[in-house]
Design a protein around this motif. Structure first.
Motif, PDB file in Angstrom:
ATOM      1  N   PRO A 117      77.128  69.277 -10.657  1.00  0.00           N
ATOM      2  CA  PRO A 117      75.856  69.765 -11.891  1.00  0.00           C
ATOM      3  C   PRO A 117      75.852  70.518 -12.616  1.00  0.00           C
ATOM      4  O   PRO A 117      76.183  71.965 -12.544  1.00  0.00           O
ATOM      5  N   SER A 118      74.429  70.430 -13.552  1.00  0.00           N
ATOM      6  CA  SER A 118      74.478  71.161 -14.591  1.00  0.00           C
ATOM      7  C   SER A 118      73.380  72.337 -13.848  1.00  0.00           C
ATOM      8  O   SER A 118      72.033  71.985 -13.179  1.00  0.00           O
ATOM      9  N   ALA A 126      69.184  71.924 -13.191  1.00  0.00           N
ATOM     10  CA  ALA A 126      69.220  72.891 -12.373  1.00  0.00           C
ATOM     11  C   ALA A 126      68.010  73.091 -12.123  1.00  0.00           C
ATOM     12  O   ALA A 126      66.962  72.922 -11.897  1.00  0.00           O
ATOM     13  N   CYS A 160      83.665  72.963  -8.066  1.00  0.00           N
ATOM     14  CA  CYS A 160      81.844  72.973  -7.807  1.00  0.00           C
ATOM     15  C   CYS A 160      81.580  74.092  -6.421  1.00  0.00           C
ATOM     16  O   CYS A 160      80.495  73.536  -5.922  1.00  0.00           O
ATOM     17  N   SER A 194      73.773  66.502  -7.641  1.00  0.00           N
ATOM     18  CA  SER A 194      73.237  66.569  -8.551  1.00  0.00           C
ATOM     19  C   SER A 194      72.381  67.476  -8.489  1.00  0.00           C
ATOM     20  O   SER A 194      72.536  68.674  -7.818  1.00  0.00           O
ATOM     21  N   GLU A 195      71.441  67.351  -9.983  1.00  0.00           N
ATOM     22  CA  GLU A 195      71.273  68.977 -10.159  1.00  0.00           C
ATOM     23  C   GLU A 195      70.080  68.935  -9.768  1.00  0.00           C
ATOM     24  O   GLU A 195      69.640  70.310  -9.622  1.00  0.00           O
TER      25      GLU A 195
END
Length: 158
Positions: A32-33, A37, A72, A122-123
């Protein structure tokens, strides 16, 4: 026939390489970014070198996140030394194994750290972790200030 041989070899090589490219793309981990976020919780993320980020909170305090993009992993770190000069001032609750986040002392400074592993996350999930880390840092500071306030009247009476 000899003129067709190089074309045939090229087609065979492409046919052999193409499935390998699909396997690598399918197995690639997507992170996720961090920037998106942070925006979700009204904070600002700024990259300051390589995979290292600074998060600025609403009250203009900062903490840092190092991202391992290969798996991640997001490593959150906040320097709390200004509020907690040593671990003995932090309180016993931070030594609990069920506590989210860990206070550590390194080279005379006290840090709060927390790691989050989010492959294909997810963000929104990452934003919850950003907000939680900010809350934990505030809680650690408040806990240390409360301990200090409770100890000082006792010291004065001695």
């Amino acid at each position: 026939m000899i003129a067709r041989l190089p074309k045939l070899i090229c087609i065979i090589v492409i046919a052999l390489i193409l499935p390998l490219a699909n396997v690598e793309a399918k197995d690639r981990v997507i992170c996720p970014s961090l920037e998106k976020a942070a925006e979700l919780v009204e904070m600002k993320a700024t990259r300051f070198g390589g995979d290292d980020w600074e998060i600025e909170t609403k009250d203009e305090s900062v903490f840092y996140v190092a991202v391992g993009y290969e798996n991640c992993i997001f490593r959150f770190v906040a320097n709390l030394s200004r509020f907690i000069p040593n671990l003995s001032d932090a309180g016993d609750e931070w030594g609990s194994p069920s506590k989210i986040g860990t206070l550590i002392e390194s080279e005379g400074d006290v840090f709060l750290k927390h790691h989050v592993l989010l492959p294909f996350g997810s963000e929104k999930t990452l934003s919850y972790n950003i907000k939680m880390f900010d809350y934990l840092a505030t809680k650690a500071i408040d806990s240390a200030l409360e301990i200090k306030a409770n100890v000082e009247p006792f010291r004065k009476s001695l």
